[in-house]
Motif scaffolding. Sequence first.
Motif, PDB file in Angstrom:
ATOM      1  N   GLY A  96     -22.931 -22.467 -38.719  1.00  9.61           N
ATOM      2  CA  GLY A  96     -21.792 -22.196 -37.851  1.00  9.61           C
ATOM      3  C   GLY A  96     -21.784 -23.008 -36.568  1.00  9.61           C
ATOM      4  N   THR A  97     -22.469 -24.144 -36.564  1.00 13.90           N
ATOM      5  CA  THR A  97     -22.512 -24.977 -35.363  1.00 13.90           C
ATOM      6  C   THR A  97     -21.785 -26.292 -35.599  1.00 13.90           C
ATOM      7  N   ASN A  98     -21.347 -26.920 -34.506  1.00 15.57           N
ATOM      8  CA  ASN A  98     -20.716 -28.237 -34.622  1.00 15.57           C
ATOM      9  C   ASN A  98     -21.700 -29.265 -35.158  1.00 15.57           C
ATOM     10  N   THR A  99     -22.957 -29.173 -34.727  1.00 16.23           N
ATOM     11  CA  THR A  99     -23.980 -30.110 -35.199  1.00 16.23           C
ATOM     12  C   THR A  99     -24.160 -29.967 -36.707  1.00 16.23           C
ATOM     13  N   GLY A 100     -24.234 -28.739 -37.190  1.00 20.69           N
ATOM     14  CA  GLY A 100     -24.366 -28.500 -38.626  1.00 20.69           C
ATOM     15  C   GLY A 100     -23.172 -29.030 -39.398  1.00 20.69           C
ATOM     16  N   SER A 101     -21.972 -28.800 -38.880  1.00 25.65           N
ATOM     17  CA  SER A 101     -20.752 -29.294 -39.539  1.00 25.65           C
ATOM     18  C   SER A 101     -20.716 -30.812 -39.552  1.00 25.65           C
ATOM     19  N   ARG A 102     -21.134 -31.424 -38.469  1.00 26.06           N
ATOM     20  CA  ARG A 102     -21.167 -32.892 -38.383  1.00 26.06           C
ATOM     21  C   ARG A 102     -22.157 -33.453 -39.410  1.00 26.06           C
ATOM     22  N   GLN A 103     -23.335 -32.857 -39.488  1.00 22.25           N
ATOM     23  CA  GLN A 103     -24.339 -33.311 -40.444  1.00 22.25           C
ATOM     24  C   GLN A 103     -23.854 -33.114 -41.881  1.00 22.25           C
ATOM     25  N   ALA A 104     -23.165 -32.006 -42.141  1.00 23.83           N
ATOM     26  CA  ALA A 104     -22.628 -31.745 -43.478  1.00 23.83           C
ATOM     27  C   ALA A 104     -21.593 -32.802 -43.860  1.00 23.83           C
ATOM     28  N   LEU A 105     -20.724 -33.165 -42.921  1.00 24.06           N
ATOM     29  CA  LEU A 105     -19.730 -34.213 -43.175  1.00 24.06           C
ATOM     30  C   LEU A 105     -20.409 -35.561 -43.447  1.00 24.06           C
ATOM     31  N   GLU A 106     -21.455 -35.845 -42.701  1.00 23.43           N
ATOM     32  CA  GLU A 106     -22.181 -37.107 -42.902  1.00 23.43           C
ATOM     33  C   GLU A 106     -22.816 -37.164 -44.290  1.00 23.43           C
ATOM     34  N   ILE A 107     -23.395 -36.052 -44.734  1.00 22.85           N
ATOM     35  CA  ILE A 107     -23.986 -35.997 -46.075  1.00 22.85           C
ATOM     36  C   ILE A 107     -22.904 -36.207 -47.125  1.00 22.85           C
ATOM     37  N   ALA A 108     -21.786 -35.516 -46.964  1.00 25.24           N
ATOM     38  CA  ALA A 108     -20.689 -35.641 -47.933  1.00 25.24           C
ATOM     39  C   ALA A 108     -20.169 -37.071 -47.988  1.00 25.24           C
ATOM     40  N   GLY A 109     -20.082 -37.726 -46.845  1.00 27.19           N
ATOM     41  CA  GLY A 109     -19.557 -39.088 -46.800  1.00 27.19           C
ATOM     42  C   GLY A 109     -20.434 -40.111 -47.488  1.00 27.19           C
ATOM     43  N   LYS A 110     -21.712 -39.826 -47.607  1.00 28.75           N
ATOM     44  CA  LYS A 110     -22.656 -40.782 -48.194  1.00 28.75           C
ATOM     45  C   LYS A 110     -22.771 -40.685 -49.709  1.00 28.75           C
ATOM     46  N   ASN A 111     -22.284 -39.605 -50.309  1.00 28.90           N
ATOM     47  CA  ASN A 111     -22.434 -39.425 -51.750  1.00 28.90           C
ATOM     48  C   ASN A 111     -21.064 -39.303 -52.409  1.00 28.90           C
ATOM     49  N   PRO A 112     -20.555 -40.389 -53.000  1.00 31.35           N
ATOM     50  CA  PRO A 112     -19.225 -40.358 -53.630  1.00 31.35           C
ATOM     51  C   PRO A 112     -19.072 -39.271 -54.695  1.00 31.35           C
ATOM     52  N   ALA A 113     -20.168 -38.856 -55.293  1.00 29.31           N
ATOM     53  CA  ALA A 113     -20.093 -37.830 -56.346  1.00 29.31           C
ATOM     54  C   ALA A 113     -19.755 -36.445 -55.786  1.00 29.31           C
ATOM     55  N   VAL A 114     -19.892 -36.230 -54.480  1.00 32.46           N
ATOM     56  CA  VAL A 114     -19.560 -34.917 -53.912  1.00 32.46           C
ATOM     57  C   VAL A 114     -18.201 -34.899 -53.217  1.00 32.46           C
ATOM     58  N   TRP A 115     -17.570 -36.058 -53.081  1.00 35.26           N
ATOM     59  CA  TRP A 115     -16.307 -36.120 -52.338  1.00 35.26           C
ATOM     60  C   TRP A 115     -15.289 -35.109 -52.851  1.00 35.26           C
ATOM     61  N   GLU A 116     -15.072 -35.102 -54.150  1.00 32.73           N
ATOM     62  CA  GLU A 116     -14.054 -34.209 -54.709  1.00 32.73           C
ATOM     63  C   GLU A 116     -14.451 -32.740 -54.575  1.00 32.73           C
ATOM     64  N   ARG A 117     -15.724 -32.473 -54.608  1.00 32.74           N
ATOM     65  CA  ARG A 117     -16.210 -31.092 -54.560  1.00 32.74           C
ATOM     66  C   ARG A 117     -16.298 -30.532 -53.141  1.00 32.74           C
ATOM     67  N   ALA A 118     -16.505 -31.407 -52.137  1.00 27.66           N
ATOM     68  CA  ALA A 118     -16.762 -30.923 -50.786  1.00 27.66           C
ATOM     69  C   ALA A 118     -15.697 -31.300 -49.762  1.00 27.66           C
ATOM     70  N   LEU A 119     -14.885 -32.306 -50.065  1.00 28.45           N
ATOM     71  CA  LEU A 119     -13.919 -32.799 -49.084  1.00 28.45           C
ATOM     72  C   LEU A 119     -12.488 -32.519 -49.515  1.00 28.45           C
TER      73      LEU A 119
END
Length: 136
Positions: A96-119
């Motif tokens: 529930g933190t901005n830092t956690g959300s930012r890190q989650a977005l960064e992880i999602a951005g690096k793995n094309p296989a999760v884009w459809e599932r997470a973004l």
Amino acid sequence: MENGSLNGTLVLVRPDLTFDPAGGQRKVGVVNYDRPQSNEIYVAFDHGREAIYPPEALVRLKDTQTILNDLTSNGSKMPLDVFKDLYKIIMLLDRGTNTGSRQALEIAGKNPAVWERALQPAKPAEKEVLKKSYSG
């Protein structure tokens, strides 16, 4: 998202963006200014840099429950790296933190296989907005 505005929302510049003169591809930023009917979204990045993007150039994370439901239903069929990244995203969002959300977005951005599932698109398509306003 009050009145359809993204102001204050963490967004990721689409990792698959082919034309990005602002050089923000795969970078996480915060929406500084967005009008509901606007075709321009002002995004602030680290070090005070700002850029203007059209709504279709930006994505944000789906809500935690949606990602968790997908992981629970389809996790056994996913490649291990996809499962791990989605799990990390859920754990970071759960903080529930901005830092956690930012890190989650960064992880999602690096793995094309999760884009459809997470973004999801930062701004819903106009048709969806109209549908919601009539059903609400």
